[in-house]
Design an enzyme around this catalytic site. Structure first.
Site, PDB file in Angstrom:
ATOM      1  N   GLY A 162      26.568  32.777 -23.282  1.00  0.00           N
ATOM      2  CA  GLY A 162      25.849  33.884 -23.914  1.00  0.00           C
ATOM      3  C   GLY A 162      25.075  33.446 -25.152  1.00  0.00           C
ATOM      4  N   GLU A 195      21.906  32.129 -23.817  1.00  0.00           N
ATOM      5  CA  GLU A 195      21.151  33.317 -23.375  1.00  0.00           C
ATOM      6  C   GLU A 195      20.571  34.063 -24.562  1.00  0.00           C
ATOM      7  OE1 GLU A 195      24.455  34.893 -21.148  1.00  0.00           O
ATOM      8  OE2 GLU A 195      23.451  34.482 -19.253  1.00  0.00           O
TER       9      GLU A 195
END
Ligand code: CO8
Length: 258
Positions: free
Chosen positions: A109, A112
């Protein structure tokens, strides 16, 4: 009293800085961190005095991914009800340019999150990766799509299917990173770029960002039409008149944001 897990700073005129601050967990993104990032970026997006945003972590980690401890025992419905994807969308939707200043780990994440930003400045020792497959899941904050669009299918597949990390240089060579700088200069360079953007006419900056992002999702003809309309709209702005007149009169423009 302990420090908040996300800090807000004003390093320069027109520039907001959002800092993830969970060093003890390598800046893992728990729900609280995600909510705060989302809230601060939403507020900065509405604030006329903030023209560009830097998103960063600390020297060891930008963010080591979603908080594994917080989700290890969660079920499907709980994951749904946490609304993480909605929070993520507010980050991508920030109308101001967002620059990721990445030192250390940008994993899962965290990678991301960096890819949700518009520009990525990485330190020489930064490490990127989508290691989710190694813990029995897949990237869920855009990794399978944004990494693939940035670097192409075959490189993205290699990293998503193996979970292997890659260096800042590799990321730059693949087109995932805008610039690689010495570790100690990452934040300074990101702030410098943000300052540069903050001095430009904000409507033009906003529409340029919108045109690039909208175009990435659209067929070329629609994307070009969107670009043309965005350009035409800017001819109603005072800053377009000021920018062009200043050029002709050989003086520095004074932009009003109108
Ligand atoms: N979650 C929770 N805690 C973490 C995380 C994490 N992602 N990463 C590190 N920590 C914690 C460690 O558990 C450790 O805590 P403690 O001191 O209590 O044991 C502390 O941070 C320090 O970590 P290490 O001792 O492991 O530090 P190292 O410097 O040796 O290693 C690494 C750093 C390489 C970053 C290593 O910690 C690591 O591999 N972390 C996990 C990386 C990872 O797998 N990330 C992907 C997570 S899954 C994900 O992001 C999917 C998102 C899907 C949902 C998206 C919805 C929008």
């Amino acid at each position: 009293m302990s420090q908040p897990v996300v800090l807000v700073e004003r390093p320069a005129d027109g520039v907001g800085l959002v800092r993830i601050n969970r060093p003890e967990a390598r800046n893992a993104l728990n729900l609280e961190v995600r909510k705060l990032i989302s809230r601060h970026l939403t507020e900065m997006g509405k604030d006329d005095a903030t023209r560009a945003v830097v998103l960063t972590g600390n020297e060891k980690s930008f963010a080591a991914g979603a908080d594994i401890k917080e989700m290890a025992e969660a079920g499907t419905i709980e994951m749904l009800q946490r609304g993480i994807h909605k929070l993520w969308r507010t980050i991508a939707a920030c109308p101001r340019p967002v620059i990721a200043a990445v030192n250390g780990f940008a994993l899962g994440g965290g990678c991301e999150l960096a890819m949700t930003c518009d520009i990525i400045i990485a330190g020489e020792s930064a490490r990127f990766g989508q290691p989710e497959v190694r813990i029995g899941i897949i990237p869920g904050g855009g990794g399978t799509q944004r990494l693939t669009r940035a670097v192409g299918k075959y490189k993205a597949m290699k990293y998503i299917l193996t979970g292997e990390m890659f260096s800042a240089k590799e990321a730059f060579d693949m087109g995932l990173v805008s610039e690689v700088v010495p570790d100690g200069e990452v934040e300074k360079r990101a702030i410098e770029i943000a300052r540069q953007i903050a001095e430009l006419p904000p409507l033009a900056v906003q529409l340029a960002k919108e045109a690039v992002l909208a175009g990435m999702d659209a067929p070329l003809t629609s994307a070009l039409a969107f670009e043309a309309k965005s350009l035409q709209i800017l001819f109603s702005s005072q800053d377009q008149k000021e920018g062009m007149r200043a050029f002709i009169e050989k003086r520095k423009p004074k932009f009003s944001g109108r």
